[in-house]
Scaffold this active site. Structure first.
Site, PDB file in Angstrom:
ATOM      1  N   GLU A   1      40.187 110.211  19.291  1.00 48.43           N
ATOM      2  CA  GLU A   1      40.825 109.713  19.085  1.00 48.43           C
ATOM      3  C   GLU A   1      42.633 110.517  19.217  1.00 48.43           C
ATOM      4  OE1 GLU A   1      41.396 105.615  16.912  1.00 48.43           O
ATOM      5  OE2 GLU A   1      39.562 105.003  17.909  1.00 48.43           O
TER       6      GLU A   1
ATOM      7  N   GLU B   1      32.249 104.482  19.162  1.00 47.53           N
ATOM      8  CA  GLU B   1      33.206 103.317  17.842  1.00 47.53           C
ATOM      9  C   GLU B   1      33.010 101.757  18.621  1.00 47.53           C
ATOM     10  OE1 GLU B   1      36.318 103.592  15.682  1.00 47.53           O
ATOM     11  OE2 GLU B   1      35.606 106.277  15.511  1.00 47.53           O
TER      12      GLU B   1
HETATM   13  C1  FCB Z   1      38.710 103.623  15.293  1.00 44.38           C
HETATM   14  C2  FCB Z   1      38.905 105.010  14.145  1.00 44.38           C
HETATM   15  C3  FCB Z   1      38.123 104.504  12.980  1.00 44.38           C
HETATM   16  C4  FCB Z   1      38.800 103.209  12.563  1.00 44.38           C
HETATM   17  C5  FCB Z   1      38.187 102.074  13.335  1.00 44.38           C
HETATM   18  C6  FCB Z   1      37.912 100.986  12.923  1.00 44.38           C
HETATM   19  O1  FCB Z   1      39.926 103.965  15.575  1.00 44.38           O
HETATM   20  O2  FCB Z   1      38.931 105.966  14.750  1.00 44.38           O
HETATM   21  O3  FCB Z   1      38.191 106.033  12.069  1.00 44.38           O
HETATM   22  O4  FCB Z   1      39.404 103.234  11.080  1.00 44.38           O
HETATM   23  O5  FCB Z   1      39.373 102.618  14.273  1.00 44.38           O
END
Ligand code: FCB
Length: 476
Positions: free
Chosen positions: A199, A384
């Site tokens: 990110e 994610e």
């Molecule tokens: C993302 C992050 C991860 C976690 C999630 C909820 O932005 O990569 O570490 O905090 O959000």
């Protein structure tokens, strides 16, 4: 009772319904709420994800200090001043945690290397304890037939490098290349895939302009420099890894679908700029070797000298793109915002415990554009996706019936299945997160885990969402 009714009760004052596709009854869902998983292609990989600072416990194993240790000490930077000193003590409990991954039926585990755990000063002071920890962790995955999906940088920058300007200093990109090389030499042959950066928007804009994450700056010049240097770091690391013949390289981008707060020209234009800064800055550079125009105009005075020279390198080939997706954003023009002239406003969809709107359709919008405009034919990994919800432990703390979270997963997996049917090359899906953990500025107050962690005893208790994955994955 139907799941939709649970939502209706929770959000009845808003009178909004989730866009449910199937009105299953509760018995059906209890039998196999994530049944959709069974219809995914046979070679599709289901995994779960964590990151080093959020679970390991930075006070264990000779780990060096990171800028998150320092940030957490600043007044009001994190919830109740909480930090990652102990976290889930994964340094001690890693075997248990890998057993949880394997017992659920996940075939992959996404984890990150901690830079200060390997190099205390971020440069040359090796911590052998750290190297042997990741040896054990990776071998532990392989022994359990879990594919190691690694990330080189998930935000724990060594404090020594932060002291020298961190991501606003171009030298950090060079030190990152050296760190990458050390990882290749020791672990490269055992990694299934490597992401350079998790990110980049969070590393740069969220941390240097919005000030929510370490180092907590609110400074446009610092933000602009970090927006460029984080991509130089990605490019340097990719070059090093190619020289080691490392396969399966990518980067993980966080994406939100942006929508204007109204149809006025001001809001529509504001939304375009926000979309560029959040979503397109990184894609344009990585896939086209250029930066988006509106943003470049805003950033220009602070861009590092001769930044254009770096763009062809940033544009070097990667093998896959990772997408983290949680929510959408609603953007409104605001003349009082000093630089960008926009703000994010709350929407009216049901929200998770983070206050993030639940908007599964955004995944389709984001991924469709990703493929059509940028990544074209390379693989996509959903690195994610998941939901914070307020979990209630019942029955002597043994049962956590997190139906809202299960529903969140179901709705997003349904979107993915349709995309895969439409030939979008999505190859894997990682639930965030395996464990409740240190949720950055929110400390331990927001819980995303499939498994609950009692921070006094370090006892892990799988939630019903964990069992829902387990029931579905055993049919694969
Ligand atoms: C993302 C992050 C991860 C976690 C999630 C909820 O932005 O990569 O570490 O905090 O959000």
């Amino acid at each position: 009772m139907q799941i939709s009714l649970i939502y209706d009760q929770k959000y009845k004052n808003r009178q909004i319904r989730l866009p449910l596709k199937h009105q299953n009854n509760e018995d059906d869902l209890n039998m196999n709420p994530l049944k959709i998983i069974e219809s995914f292609p046979h070679d599709f990989i289901f995994g779960t994800a964590t990151s080093s600072y959020q679970i390991e416990g930075s006070s264990f194993g000779g780990c060096g200090r990171s800028h998150w240790d320092s940030f957490a000490q600043k007044p009001n930077a994190t919830y109740k001043g909480q930090n990652g000193n102990i976290a889930c003590n994964h340094i001690q409990y890693w075997e248990k945690d890998l057993d949880l991954v394997a017992d659920a039926g996940f075939k992959a585990y996404r984890f990150s290397f901690s830079w200060p755990r390997l190099f205390i000063d971020g440069k040359t002071t090796r911590n052998n304890n750290g190297f042997s920890f990741y040896d054990r962790l990776i071998d532990g995955m392989l022994a359990r037939e879990i594919l190691p999906f690694s990330t080189l940088y998930h935000w724990d920058l060594p404090q020594n490098l932060a002291d020298k300007g961190g991501w606003t200093n171009r030298d950090t990109c060079k030190w990152f290349a050296d760190y990458t090389e050390a990882i290749m030499q020791r672990f490269g042959d055992r990694l299934h895939s490597v992401a350079t950066i998790n990110e980049p928007w969070c590393v740069s804009w969220l941390s240097h302009y919005l000030g929510h994450h370490a180092p907590g700056l609110r400074n446009l010049e610092a933000a602009v420099r970090s927006m460029h240097y984080i991509l130089v770091a990605h490019s340097n690391a990719t070059e090093v890894m190619r020289s080691y013949n490392q396969k399966n390289l990518g980067i993980v981008l966080n994406k939100e679908h942006m929508m204007p707060a109204s149809n006025t020209d001001e809001d529509v234009e504001a939304c375009k700029l926000s979309d560029e800064i959040y979503n397109l800055w990184f894609d344009e550079a990585i896939f086209k070797g250029q930066y988006p125009k509106k943003t470049l105009k805003l950033f220009h005075q602070y861009m590092p000298e001769n930044f254009e020279i770096d763009l062809p390198q940033i544009n070097r080939k990667i093998d896959w793109i990772g997408i983290n997706y949680y929510t959408r954003s609603i953007i409104k023009a605001d003349q009082y915002e000093p630089n960008t002239k926009f703000i994010t406003v709350a929407g009216d969809l049901p929200k998770t415990d983070m206050g993030w709107e639940i908007f599964p359709a955004g995944l389709t919008k984001i991924l469709t554009r990703q493929v059509e405009s940028y990544s074209k034919t390379i693989s996509i990994h959903i690195t994610e996706n998941g939901m914070a919800s307020h979990d209630v432990l019942v029955n002597g703390s043994k049962v956590i019936n997190d139906q809202d979270r299960i529903k969140y997963y179901q709705l997003h997996l349904e979107e993915l299945k349709t995309l895969i049917d439409n030939k979008i090359p999505i190859k894997s899906y990682f639930a965030w997160s395996l464990l409740d953990n240190f949720e950055w500025a929110f400390g331990y107050n927001k819980t995303f885990g499939l498994v609950s962690v009692n921070y006094d005893t370090q006892i892990r208790t799988p939630k019903n969402s964990y069992y829902a994955f387990q029931r579905a994955l055993k049919f694969l």
